[in-house]
Design an enzyme around this catalytic site. Structure first.
Site, PDB file in Angstrom:
ATOM      1  CE  LYS A   9      -2.157   1.263   3.863  1.00 30.25           C
ATOM      2  NZ  LYS A   9      -3.193   1.453   4.897  1.00 30.25           N
ATOM      3  CB  SER A  25      -2.378   3.323 -16.715  1.00 25.11           C
ATOM      4  OG  SER A  25      -1.820   4.492 -17.286  1.00 25.11           O
ATOM      5  CB  THR A  57      -6.181   1.715 -13.368  1.00 25.32           C
ATOM      6  OG1 THR A  57      -5.721   1.903 -14.705  1.00 25.32           O
ATOM      7  CG2 THR A  57      -5.288   2.421 -12.380  1.00 25.32           C
ATOM      8  CE1 TYR A  58      -1.342   0.360 -18.177  1.00 24.47           C
ATOM      9  CE2 TYR A  58      -3.715   0.078 -18.276  1.00 24.47           C
ATOM     10  CZ  TYR A  58      -2.546   0.569 -18.811  1.00 24.47           C
ATOM     11  OH  TYR A  58      -2.571   1.282 -19.977  1.00 24.47           O
ATOM     12  N   GLY A  73      -6.552   8.505 -18.659  1.00 26.51           N
ATOM     13  CA  GLY A  73      -7.752   7.959 -19.280  1.00 26.51           C
ATOM     14  C   GLY A  73      -8.977   8.172 -18.405  1.00 26.51           C
ATOM     15  CB  ALA A  74     -12.019   6.108 -17.992  1.00 28.58           C
ATOM     16  CB  THR A  75      -8.576   6.414 -13.655  1.00 28.27           C
ATOM     17  OG1 THR A  75      -7.360   6.872 -14.241  1.00 28.27           O
ATOM     18  CG2 THR A  75      -8.767   4.942 -13.904  1.00 28.27           C
TER      19      THR A  75
END
Length: 116
Positions: A9, A25, A57-58, A73-75
């Site tokens: 974490k 990502s 995501t990655y 992107g979408a995140t």
């Protein structure tokens, strides 16, 4: 039995960029991903402390020492620059191994840099 447990974490980092027009990502400073034992392309879960959003995501490796935490992107729609997030990775383990495993916890400073 195999279960999924917290592997590592990165606790309470600040979003520094959000790039909507990107493939997708999260870009993370290389110092932070190394400290957390996370590798590029690994799936991570992100929790936004400001709005409660949780998403996966990655990882893309960011420039070392910059403190970069960039949603791509979408995140990018799920957080704003300045939001505080927690980034977590998980691993599958046998029950006996999971009982013994201690996750790697990274607590960066207010500029997303490792405390030395």
């Amino acid at each position: 039995m195999i279960i999924e447990v917290l592997k590592s974490k990165i606790h309470r980092v600040k979003i520094t960029q959000a790039e909507l027009n990107y493939v997708g990502s999260i870009t993370i400073d290389e110092d932070l991903i190394e400290a957390a034992n996370i590798i590029p392309n690994e799936k991570v879960q992100i929790v936004n402390n400001n709005n409660g959003a949780r998403f996966e995501t990655y990882v893309i490796k960011g420039e070392r020492g910059t403190g970069t935490i960039c949603l791509n992107g979408a995140t990018a729609r799920l957080a704003q620059v300045g939001d505080i997030v927690i980034i977590m990775s998980y691993a599958y383990m046998e029950m006996d191994e999971a009982r013994q495993y201690q996750p790697i916890l990274v607590f960066p400073d207010g500029d997303n840099r490792l405390i030395k």
